[in-house]
Motif scaffolding. Structure first.
Motif, PDB file in Angstrom:
ATOM      1  N   ALA A 112      -4.257 -16.025   2.445  1.00  0.00           N
ATOM      2  CA  ALA A 112      -5.144 -16.431   3.540  1.00  0.00           C
ATOM      3  C   ALA A 112      -4.367 -16.923   4.751  1.00  0.00           C
ATOM      4  O   ALA A 112      -4.746 -16.666   5.898  1.00  0.00           O
ATOM      5  N   ALA A 113      -3.259 -17.619   4.507  1.00  0.00           N
ATOM      6  CA  ALA A 113      -2.464 -18.119   5.624  1.00  0.00           C
ATOM      7  C   ALA A 113      -1.895 -16.957   6.439  1.00  0.00           C
ATOM      8  O   ALA A 113      -1.871 -17.008   7.679  1.00  0.00           O
ATOM      9  N   GLY A 114      -1.456 -15.916   5.753  1.00  0.00           N
ATOM     10  CA  GLY A 114      -0.951 -14.746   6.456  1.00  0.00           C
ATOM     11  C   GLY A 114      -2.033 -14.065   7.265  1.00  0.00           C
ATOM     12  O   GLY A 114      -1.797 -13.628   8.401  1.00  0.00           O
ATOM     13  N   ALA A 115      -3.229 -13.961   6.687  1.00  0.00           N
ATOM     14  CA  ALA A 115      -4.348 -13.372   7.425  1.00  0.00           C
ATOM     15  C   ALA A 115      -4.657 -14.182   8.673  1.00  0.00           C
ATOM     16  O   ALA A 115      -4.904 -13.635   9.756  1.00  0.00           O
ATOM     17  N   SER A 116      -4.626 -15.497   8.540  1.00  0.00           N
ATOM     18  CA  SER A 116      -4.924 -16.360   9.678  1.00  0.00           C
ATOM     19  C   SER A 116      -3.917 -16.160  10.807  1.00  0.00           C
ATOM     20  O   SER A 116      -4.292 -16.076  11.989  1.00  0.00           O
ATOM     21  N   ARG A 117      -2.624 -16.070  10.456  1.00  0.00           N
ATOM     22  CA  ARG A 117      -1.591 -15.884  11.483  1.00  0.00           C
ATOM     23  C   ARG A 117      -1.797 -14.576  12.248  1.00  0.00           C
ATOM     24  O   ARG A 117      -1.698 -14.538  13.481  1.00  0.00           O
ATOM     25  N   VAL A 118      -2.102 -13.500  11.517  1.00  0.00           N
ATOM     26  CA  VAL A 118      -2.297 -12.207  12.168  1.00  0.00           C
ATOM     27  C   VAL A 118      -3.525 -12.245  13.068  1.00  0.00           C
ATOM     28  O   VAL A 118      -3.497 -11.777  14.214  1.00  0.00           O
ATOM     29  N   LEU A 119      -4.606 -12.800  12.555  1.00  0.00           N
ATOM     30  CA  LEU A 119      -5.844 -12.830  13.326  1.00  0.00           C
ATOM     31  C   LEU A 119      -5.699 -13.679  14.588  1.00  0.00           C
ATOM     32  O   LEU A 119      -6.212 -13.315  15.653  1.00  0.00           O
TER      33      LEU A 119
ATOM     34  N   ILE B 293       0.821  -1.217   0.000  1.00  0.00           N
ATOM     35  CA  ILE B 293       0.000   0.000   0.000  1.00  0.00           C
ATOM     36  C   ILE B 293       0.854   1.265   0.000  1.00  0.00           C
ATOM     37  O   ILE B 293       0.363   2.332  -0.369  1.00  0.00           O
ATOM     38  N   ASP B 294       2.123   1.155   0.379  1.00  0.00           N
ATOM     39  CA  ASP B 294       3.014   2.316   0.349  1.00  0.00           C
ATOM     40  C   ASP B 294       3.925   2.330  -0.881  1.00  0.00           C
ATOM     41  O   ASP B 294       4.768   3.205  -1.007  1.00  0.00           O
ATOM     42  N   ASP B 295       3.732   1.382  -1.764  1.00  0.00           N
ATOM     43  CA  ASP B 295       4.562   1.277  -2.968  1.00  0.00           C
ATOM     44  C   ASP B 295       4.085   2.298  -4.000  1.00  0.00           C
ATOM     45  O   ASP B 295       2.944   2.223  -4.462  1.00  0.00           O
ATOM     46  N   PRO B 296       4.935   3.255  -4.393  1.00  0.00           N
ATOM     47  CA  PRO B 296       4.511   4.265  -5.382  1.00  0.00           C
ATOM     48  C   PRO B 296       4.078   3.665  -6.711  1.00  0.00           C
ATOM     49  O   PRO B 296       3.303   4.287  -7.446  1.00  0.00           O
ATOM     50  N   ALA B 297       4.557   2.478  -7.020  1.00  0.00           N
ATOM     51  CA  ALA B 297       4.182   1.842  -8.283  1.00  0.00           C
ATOM     52  C   ALA B 297       2.823   1.168  -8.216  1.00  0.00           C
ATOM     53  O   ALA B 297       2.321   0.685  -9.226  1.00  0.00           O
ATOM     54  N   ARG B 298       2.224   1.122  -7.017  1.00  0.00           N
ATOM     55  CA  ARG B 298       0.935   0.446  -6.860  1.00  0.00           C
ATOM     56  C   ARG B 298      -0.149   1.416  -6.390  1.00  0.00           C
ATOM     57  O   ARG B 298      -1.054   1.036  -5.654  1.00  0.00           O
TER      58      ARG B 298
ATOM     59  N   SER C 157      -1.412  -0.946  14.316  1.00  0.00           N
ATOM     60  CA  SER C 157      -0.492  -1.984  13.867  1.00  0.00           C
ATOM     61  C   SER C 157      -0.916  -2.410  12.465  1.00  0.00           C
ATOM     62  O   SER C 157      -1.884  -3.157  12.291  1.00  0.00           O
ATOM     63  N   THR C 158      -0.221  -1.887  11.453  1.00  0.00           N
ATOM     64  CA  THR C 158      -0.578  -2.164  10.070  1.00  0.00           C
ATOM     65  C   THR C 158       0.192  -3.370   9.572  1.00  0.00           C
ATOM     66  O   THR C 158       1.425  -3.407   9.648  1.00  0.00           O
ATOM     67  N   VAL C 159      -0.526  -4.365   9.068  1.00  0.00           N
ATOM     68  CA  VAL C 159       0.090  -5.602   8.605  1.00  0.00           C
ATOM     69  C   VAL C 159      -0.304  -5.842   7.152  1.00  0.00           C
ATOM     70  O   VAL C 159      -1.496  -5.922   6.835  1.00  0.00           O
ATOM     71  N   GLU C 160       0.694  -5.938   6.278  1.00  0.00           N
ATOM     72  CA  GLU C 160       0.427  -6.253   4.874  1.00  0.00           C
ATOM     73  C   GLU C 160       0.242  -7.762   4.746  1.00  0.00           C
ATOM     74  O   GLU C 160       1.092  -8.542   5.177  1.00  0.00           O
ATOM     75  N   VAL C 161      -0.868  -8.149   4.155  1.00  0.00           N
ATOM     76  CA  VAL C 161      -1.239  -9.555   4.062  1.00  0.00           C
ATOM     77  C   VAL C 161      -1.224  -9.982   2.600  1.00  0.00           C
ATOM     78  O   VAL C 161      -1.812  -9.316   1.736  1.00  0.00           O
TER      79      VAL C 161
END
Length: 346
Positions: A49-56, A14-19, A42-46
């Motif tokens: 689905a596995a990454g979302a699960s770990r954060v949650l 989300i902070d990538d100028p190219a995106r 606490s901003t987490v780039e996901v």
């Protein structure tokens, strides 16, 4: 975790100028605005689905978690599982099922993750109404936090600049948005091809990466205009602001649009708009200074552009209306306040 602490699950980059995208800009504004108001975010780039699960799984019992709709759409099972122990708030930038190419799987995932959400934040009244119409989320669970506008600095008198635009500048057209089928740049090129005797130049600003095949088609189509159509790529910050200052008219030919952040930005620069009457766009231009045309209709778009280019009285009226509407625009602080109110609710 206190009420003034929140985990925010966002898409990668989300902070990538190219995106640069409307959703990424919105997420950054909300994140930074909450921090400025004293929140610990606490901003987490996901990425999956596995990454979302770990954060949650790592969030304290009963805490509120703000989840970007794209992240939630990619992890509906994980959102549903987490909803039994967390207060899940989905930030829905769009209604995925409203896109023409939406699959049954996408629509099922959208329903599942919205059913699991304790609350849903949307970016326009249209989105709220569309969620209700589709039976995805009723009014009691939905709040609107419309995108704000960052008005130019006091030293940059955009209104005066609009007054100074002479008829020779009327043909400076701007279209801002990811180069994608739902943004309709192909419709704009079709419309411009119907105006061979008018004087105009058009700049297309937006990333070509997410929809490469479509972007290549648009780039090839632009070549037939002998330099009158320019693909500027991804711009942000001062570069994008300079494009808004230089252009006389924003064109938004979208096939679907939840709110239209580029339109809101144009209105912050007192710029008139020609746009498709689709999704949340009519609400975004409700203050005047715009011409709306039927969506997916290049002939109607060409007629509207021809009217702008050929009628000085119309241009004067639209500029006057756009200048007046500018004073009534919501700011990003208003957006953050609306989001914070949902986070702080019991």
């Amino acid at each position: 975790m206190t009420r003034r602490e929140v985990a925010f699950l966002v898409p990668e980059g989300i902070d990538d100028p190219a995106r640069v995208s409307g959703g990424n800009v919105y997420d950054r504004r909300v994140r930074d605005g909450l921090v400025a108001c004293g929140w610990a975010v606490s901003t987490v780039e996901v990425t999956d689905a596995a990454g979302a699960s770990r954060v949650l799984r790592g969030q304290p019992l009963g805490s509120a978690v703000l989840v970007d709709g794209l992240v939630a759409l990619g992890a509906p099972d994980e959102i549903a599982a987490a909803s039994t122990r967390l207060r899940i708030i989905v930030l829905a930038h769009m209604v995925a099922g409203s896109f023409p190419d939406a699959t049954a799987r996408t629509m099922s995932a959208e329903r599942q993750m919205l059913d699991a959400a304790g609350h849903v934040i949307v970016t326009s009244r249209w989105t709220a109404a569309e969620l209700a119409r589709r039976g995805l989320a009723g009014p009691a669970r939905v709040s609107v936090a419309a995108p704000g506008v960052e008005l130019p600095n006091a030293g940059d008198d955009t209104s005066a600049r609009r007054d100074e635009l002479c008829d020779d500048d009327a043909g400076e057209l701007l279209c801002v948005g990811v180069i994608a089928p739902h943004k309709g740049q192909d419709l704009l090129l079709d419309a411009l091809s119907r105006l061979p005797d008018r004087q105009w130049r058009c700049t297309l600003v937006g990333s070509t990466r997410p929809f490469r095949g479509f972007a290549d088609t648009v780039a090839r189509g632009a070549q037939r205009f002998d330099g009158r159509v320019r693909l500027a790529g991804t711009l942000d910050g001062s570069e994008l602001a300079a494009q808004y200052r230089r252009a006389a008219l924003l064109v938004a030919p979208s096939r679907i649009e939840s709110s239209g952040m580029a339109i809101a930005e144009a209105r912050g620069h007192a710029m008139p708009v020609v746009a498709a009457a689709v999704g949340g766009i009519p609400d975004t231009v409700a203050g005047g200074g715009a011409v709306l045309v039927p969506p997916d209709d290049p002939a109607a778009l060409a007629d509207a552009l021809d009217g702008w280019l050929s009628d000085p009285a119309l241009r004067r009226r639209l500029r006057t209306e756009a200048r007046a509407a500018r004073s009534r625009l919501s700011t990003w602080a208003d957006t953050v306040t609306a989001v914070a109110a949902v986070l702080e609710a019991p």
